[in-house]
Design an enzyme around this catalytic site. Structure first.
Site, PDB file in Angstrom:
ATOM      1  N   SER A 124     115.433  15.974 -27.303  1.00  0.00           N
ATOM      2  CA  SER A 124     116.640  15.933 -28.132  1.00  0.00           C
ATOM      3  C   SER A 124     116.389  16.645 -29.456  1.00  0.00           C
ATOM      4  CB  SER A 124     116.968  14.462 -28.388  1.00  0.00           C
ATOM      5  OG  SER A 124     117.878  14.329 -29.447  1.00  0.00           O
ATOM      6  N   TYR A 148     114.303   5.529 -31.442  1.00  0.00           N
ATOM      7  CA  TYR A 148     114.716   6.406 -30.333  1.00  0.00           C
ATOM      8  C   TYR A 148     114.093   7.796 -30.489  1.00  0.00           C
ATOM      9  CZ  TYR A 148     117.520   9.752 -27.719  1.00  0.00           C
ATOM     10  OH  TYR A 148     117.906  10.795 -26.897  1.00  0.00           O
ATOM     11  N   LYS A 152     111.155  10.117 -28.144  1.00  0.00           N
ATOM     12  CA  LYS A 152     111.223  11.508 -27.666  1.00  0.00           C
ATOM     13  C   LYS A 152     110.018  12.308 -28.179  1.00  0.00           C
ATOM     14  CE  LYS A 152     115.041  11.170 -25.333  1.00  0.00           C
ATOM     15  NZ  LYS A 152     114.979  11.163 -23.868  1.00  0.00           N
TER      16      LYS A 152
HETATM   17  P1  NAD Z   1     122.988   8.126 -19.755  1.00  0.00           P
HETATM   18  O1  NAD Z   1     122.731   6.776 -20.339  1.00  0.00           O
HETATM   19  O2  NAD Z   1     124.365   8.439 -19.301  1.00  0.00           O
HETATM   20  O3  NAD Z   1     121.977   8.414 -18.560  1.00  0.00           O
HETATM   21  C1  NAD Z   1     120.697   7.846 -18.491  1.00  0.00           C
HETATM   22  C2  NAD Z   1     120.567   7.230 -17.118  1.00  0.00           C
HETATM   23  O4  NAD Z   1     119.264   6.668 -16.987  1.00  0.00           O
HETATM   24  C3  NAD Z   1     121.565   6.101 -16.865  1.00  0.00           C
HETATM   25  O5  NAD Z   1     122.207   6.332 -15.632  1.00  0.00           O
HETATM   26  C4  NAD Z   1     120.708   4.837 -16.808  1.00  0.00           C
HETATM   27  O6  NAD Z   1     121.238   3.886 -15.926  1.00  0.00           O
HETATM   28  C5  NAD Z   1     119.370   5.393 -16.351  1.00  0.00           C
HETATM   29  N1  NAD Z   1     118.195   4.632 -16.777  1.00  0.00           N
HETATM   30  C6  NAD Z   1     117.908   4.176 -18.018  1.00  0.00           C
HETATM   31  N2  NAD Z   1     116.730   3.539 -18.005  1.00  0.00           N
HETATM   32  C7  NAD Z   1     116.245   3.596 -16.728  1.00  0.00           C
HETATM   33  C8  NAD Z   1     115.084   3.122 -16.079  1.00  0.00           C
HETATM   34  N3  NAD Z   1     114.174   2.415 -16.751  1.00  0.00           N
HETATM   35  N4  NAD Z   1     114.912   3.366 -14.774  1.00  0.00           N
HETATM   36  C9  NAD Z   1     115.859   4.063 -14.077  1.00  0.00           C
HETATM   37  N5  NAD Z   1     116.992   4.530 -14.630  1.00  0.00           N
HETATM   38  C10 NAD Z   1     117.186   4.291 -15.946  1.00  0.00           C
HETATM   39  O7  NAD Z   1     122.499   9.183 -20.860  1.00  0.00           O
HETATM   40  P2  NAD Z   1     122.691  10.753 -20.909  1.00  0.00           P
HETATM   41  O8  NAD Z   1     123.582  11.059 -22.057  1.00  0.00           O
HETATM   42  O9  NAD Z   1     123.000  11.290 -19.573  1.00  0.00           O
HETATM   43  O10 NAD Z   1     121.227  11.189 -21.357  1.00  0.00           O
HETATM   44  C11 NAD Z   1     120.248  11.560 -20.418  1.00  0.00           C
HETATM   45  C12 NAD Z   1     118.942  11.849 -21.148  1.00  0.00           C
HETATM   46  O11 NAD Z   1     119.169  12.865 -22.109  1.00  0.00           O
HETATM   47  C13 NAD Z   1     118.385  10.652 -21.929  1.00  0.00           C
HETATM   48  O12 NAD Z   1     116.972  10.665 -21.802  1.00  0.00           O
HETATM   49  C14 NAD Z   1     118.790  10.936 -23.360  1.00  0.00           C
HETATM   50  O13 NAD Z   1     117.905  10.360 -24.285  1.00  0.00           O
HETATM   51  C15 NAD Z   1     118.712  12.448 -23.392  1.00  0.00           C
HETATM   52  N6  NAD Z   1     119.578  13.055 -24.405  1.00  0.00           N
HETATM   53  C16 NAD Z   1     120.913  12.758 -24.437  1.00  0.00           C
HETATM   54  C17 NAD Z   1     121.722  13.308 -25.419  1.00  0.00           C
HETATM   55  C18 NAD Z   1     123.184  12.957 -25.503  1.00  0.00           C
HETATM   56  O14 NAD Z   1     123.786  13.185 -26.561  1.00  0.00           O
HETATM   57  N7  NAD Z   1     123.818  12.433 -24.456  1.00  0.00           N
HETATM   58  C19 NAD Z   1     121.171  14.189 -26.349  1.00  0.00           C
HETATM   59  C20 NAD Z   1     119.803  14.485 -26.271  1.00  0.00           C
HETATM   60  C21 NAD Z   1     119.019  13.916 -25.294  1.00  0.00           C
HETATM   61  C1  WQD Z   2     128.040  13.523 -34.751  1.00  0.00           C
HETATM   62  C2  WQD Z   2     128.691  13.537 -36.118  1.00  0.00           C
HETATM   63  C3  WQD Z   2     128.513  11.462 -37.314  1.00  0.00           C
HETATM   64  C4  WQD Z   2     130.984   8.997 -34.735  1.00  0.00           C
HETATM   65  C5  WQD Z   2     123.179  11.494 -31.889  1.00  0.00           C
HETATM   66  C6  WQD Z   2     121.725  11.163 -31.784  1.00  0.00           C
HETATM   67  C7  WQD Z   2     120.959  12.322 -31.230  1.00  0.00           C
HETATM   68  C8  WQD Z   2     121.578  12.817 -29.916  1.00  0.00           C
HETATM   69  C9  WQD Z   2     123.059  13.014 -30.029  1.00  0.00           C
HETATM   70  C10 WQD Z   2     120.421  11.803 -28.114  1.00  0.00           C
HETATM   71  C11 WQD Z   2     127.845  12.826 -37.175  1.00  0.00           C
HETATM   72  C12 WQD Z   2     129.952  11.777 -37.007  1.00  0.00           C
HETATM   73  C13 WQD Z   2     130.267  10.055 -35.289  1.00  0.00           C
HETATM   74  C14 WQD Z   2     132.156   8.532 -35.391  1.00  0.00           C
HETATM   75  C15 WQD Z   2     131.852  10.231 -37.071  1.00  0.00           C
HETATM   76  N1  WQD Z   2     121.415  11.898 -28.851  1.00  0.00           N
HETATM   77  N2  WQD Z   2     130.717  10.647 -36.439  1.00  0.00           N
HETATM   78  N3  WQD Z   2     132.551   9.171 -36.527  1.00  0.00           N
HETATM   79  O1  WQD Z   2     124.394  11.721 -34.801  1.00  0.00           O
HETATM   80  O2  WQD Z   2     124.362  14.193 -34.222  1.00  0.00           O
HETATM   81  O3  WQD Z   2     123.309  12.620 -32.737  1.00  0.00           O
HETATM   82  O4  WQD Z   2     123.649  11.850 -30.595  1.00  0.00           O
HETATM   83  O5  WQD Z   2     119.370  12.351 -28.234  1.00  0.00           O
HETATM   84  O6  WQD Z   2     119.673  11.889 -31.055  1.00  0.00           O
HETATM   85  O7  WQD Z   2     121.226  10.864 -33.077  1.00  0.00           O
HETATM   86  O8  WQD Z   2     125.766  12.639 -32.856  1.00  0.00           O
HETATM   87  O9  WQD Z   2     128.015  12.188 -31.976  1.00  0.00           O
HETATM   88  O10 WQD Z   2     126.736  10.311 -33.116  1.00  0.00           O
HETATM   89  O11 WQD Z   2     127.634  12.191 -34.477  1.00  0.00           O
HETATM   90  O12 WQD Z   2     132.251  10.754 -38.117  1.00  0.00           O
HETATM   91  O13 WQD Z   2     132.812   7.570 -34.971  1.00  0.00           O
HETATM   92  O14 WQD Z   2     129.920  12.792 -36.038  1.00  0.00           O
HETATM   93  O15 WQD Z   2     128.387  10.906 -38.592  1.00  0.00           O
HETATM   94  O16 WQD Z   2     127.987  13.543 -38.359  1.00  0.00           O
HETATM   95  P1  WQD Z   2     124.449  12.786 -33.790  1.00  0.00           P
HETATM   96  P2  WQD Z   2     127.066  11.758 -33.024  1.00  0.00           P
END
Ligand code: NAD
Ligand code: WQD
Length: 337
Positions: A124, A148, A152
């Site tokens: 991330s 969190y 990562k």
């Molecule tokens: P999500 O929660 O929709 O998907 C994660 C999946 O993993 C879920 O289906 C959950 O049931 C499963 N899971 C969690 N713990 C588990 C375990 N111990 N064993 C088996 N399954 C398990 O999340 P997402 O948004 O699809 O994110 C996927 C990955 O990408 C995550 O690792 C997240 O940290 C990373 N990521 C997400 C974002 C984002 O903004 N969505 C950004 C950067 C990184």
């Molecule tokens: C985006 C912008 C908020 C909600 C997070 C995690 C990051 C990654 C993605 C997994 C920010 C603003 C939000 C609301 C708002 N996930 N906001 N009102 O914070 O960039 O990243 O999700 O890895 O690790 O930290 O994403 O979508 O939460 O926020 O004004 O109700 O929107 O303050 O500026 P962020 P976000």
């Protein structure tokens, strides 16, 4: 070629399964359904004509993973499974370290035992902490501001140490910026449980009447319109980034790290305006205090992925909003409906 997809029933994982199937790969899902529904797996099947095999199980279960890797003749693993809520990680750090870090160690141990050496990891942009210089490149300094984020970062270090100790691994680290959007069919999207933590799903729930208004966290950032800036990237572009990484790095040893973003920063107000346009009305919002821990701005430098993976995010901010709206308006209560 068979690919184990941990977390494949989740938001990014399920859409990556669609892209994998469309590119001729066979995903095998392992998911404990802690943050997802089997309905997502059924939707993959109805969109592609091939319902992936889905095992309900945990990445804590090494024996199960060894068995799956061997019996399904898995050649590569894409590892999405993990917990992802920043604020929850502050209140429940041990859950995050156990699930994300220990879970990944277990998965790597199972791969070691089964002789599978190709691994793609969901990292991330959070590993860049509070960046000093923009845009961030893959070599920008790393730090973490939440448990969190530390999970990562720890996993990235674990993978780098593993590559040094056992040079036959191919380890790809994909750092997603802010994945948003949904499948253009409206059949697969982000199904947040409880109050969404992130901007786009919150906005989508305001639009369907599940929330009264969008709180805009902070209007006094040093950005052009005073609201915070992020690099929103369509989730299908992110999904396709995994296919590109698999194609490029399968069997290519070492650690390969990429930013997956558009390279363009957008403010909260820009996203709000684009979404209001997509759903056809001005949504209610209120300017409130900054959210603790938020940074002012971050966006990605993307030329490495362009050069080496031949990948670039193709979908526009309007498509991100239109696709989210199509998904949310067709499924106002998510997959439960
Ligand atoms: P999500 O929660 O929709 O998907 C994660 C999946 O993993 C879920 O289906 C959950 O049931 C499963 N899971 C969690 N713990 C588990 C375990 N111990 N064993 C088996 N399954 C398990 O999340 P997402 O948004 O699809 O994110 C996927 C990955 O990408 C995550 O690792 C997240 O940290 C990373 N990521 C997400 C974002 C984002 O903004 N969505 C950004 C950067 C990184
Ligand atoms: C985006 C912008 C908020 C909600 C997070 C995690 C990051 C990654 C993605 C997994 C920010 C603003 C939000 C609301 C708002 N996930 N906001 N009102 O914070 O960039 O990243 O999700 O890895 O690790 O930290 O994403 O979508 O939460 O926020 O004004 O109700 O929107 O303050 O500026 P962020 P976000």
């Amino acid at each position: 070629m068979n690919v184990l997809v941990t977390g494949g029933a989740g938001y990014i994982g399920s859409l990556t399964c669609v892209s994998l199937i469309e590119s001729g790969y066979t995903p095998v899902i392992l998911d404990n359904l802690s943050n997802s529904k089997l309905a997502a797996v059924e939707a993959i099947g109805s969109l592609t004509g091939k319902t992936p095999e889905c095992h309900v199980g945990d990445i804590g279960d090494i024996a199960l993973m060894v068995e799956l890797l061997r019996s399904r003749k898995i050649e590569s693993v894409i590892h999405f499974a993990g917990k992802k809520a920043v604020s929850e990680s502050v209140s429940k750090p041990l859950d995050y370290y156990r699930n994300n870090v220990t879970g990944t160690l277990n998965l790597l141990a199972a791969m070691q035992e089964a002789g599978v050496r190709d691994f793609i990891f969901s990292s991330s942009a959070t590993v860049y902490g509070e960046p000093k210089q923009m845009p961030v490149t893959e070599n920008s300094p790393r730090s973490a501001v939440s448990p969190y984020g530390r999970t990562k970062l720890m996993i990235e270090h674990i993978l780098e140490d593993l590559a040094r100790a056992e040079p036959d691994w191919s380890l790809t680290i994909l750092r997603y910026f802010n994945p948003v959007g949904a499948h253009p069919s409206g059949r697969i999207g982000e199904d947040s449980q409880g109050v969404p933590n992130n901007l786009m799903p919150y906005l989508a729930q305001v639009a369907v009447g599940r929330r009264d208004y969008l709180p805009i966290f902070g209007g006094d950032y040093p950005t052009p319109d005073g609201t915070a800036v992020r690099d929103y990237v369509h989730v299908l572009d992110v999904a396709e980034g995994h296919v590109a990484a698999l194609r490029t790095h399968k069997g290519q040893v070492g650690v390969h790290t990429y930013n997956l973003g558009t390279g363009q920063g957008r403010s909260v107000l820009e996203l709000f305006t684009a979404f209001s346009h997509a759903c056809g009305r001005n949504l209610p919002s209120r300017l409130v205090e900054r959210r603790p821990g938020d940074i002012a701005a971050i966006w990605a430098e993307i030329s490495k992925a362009e050069r080496q993976l031949n990948w670039r995010a193709r979908r526009s901010l309007d498509e991100m909003c239109q696709d989210t709206w199509r998904w949310q308006s067709a499924n106002p209560d998510g997959y439960r409906a």
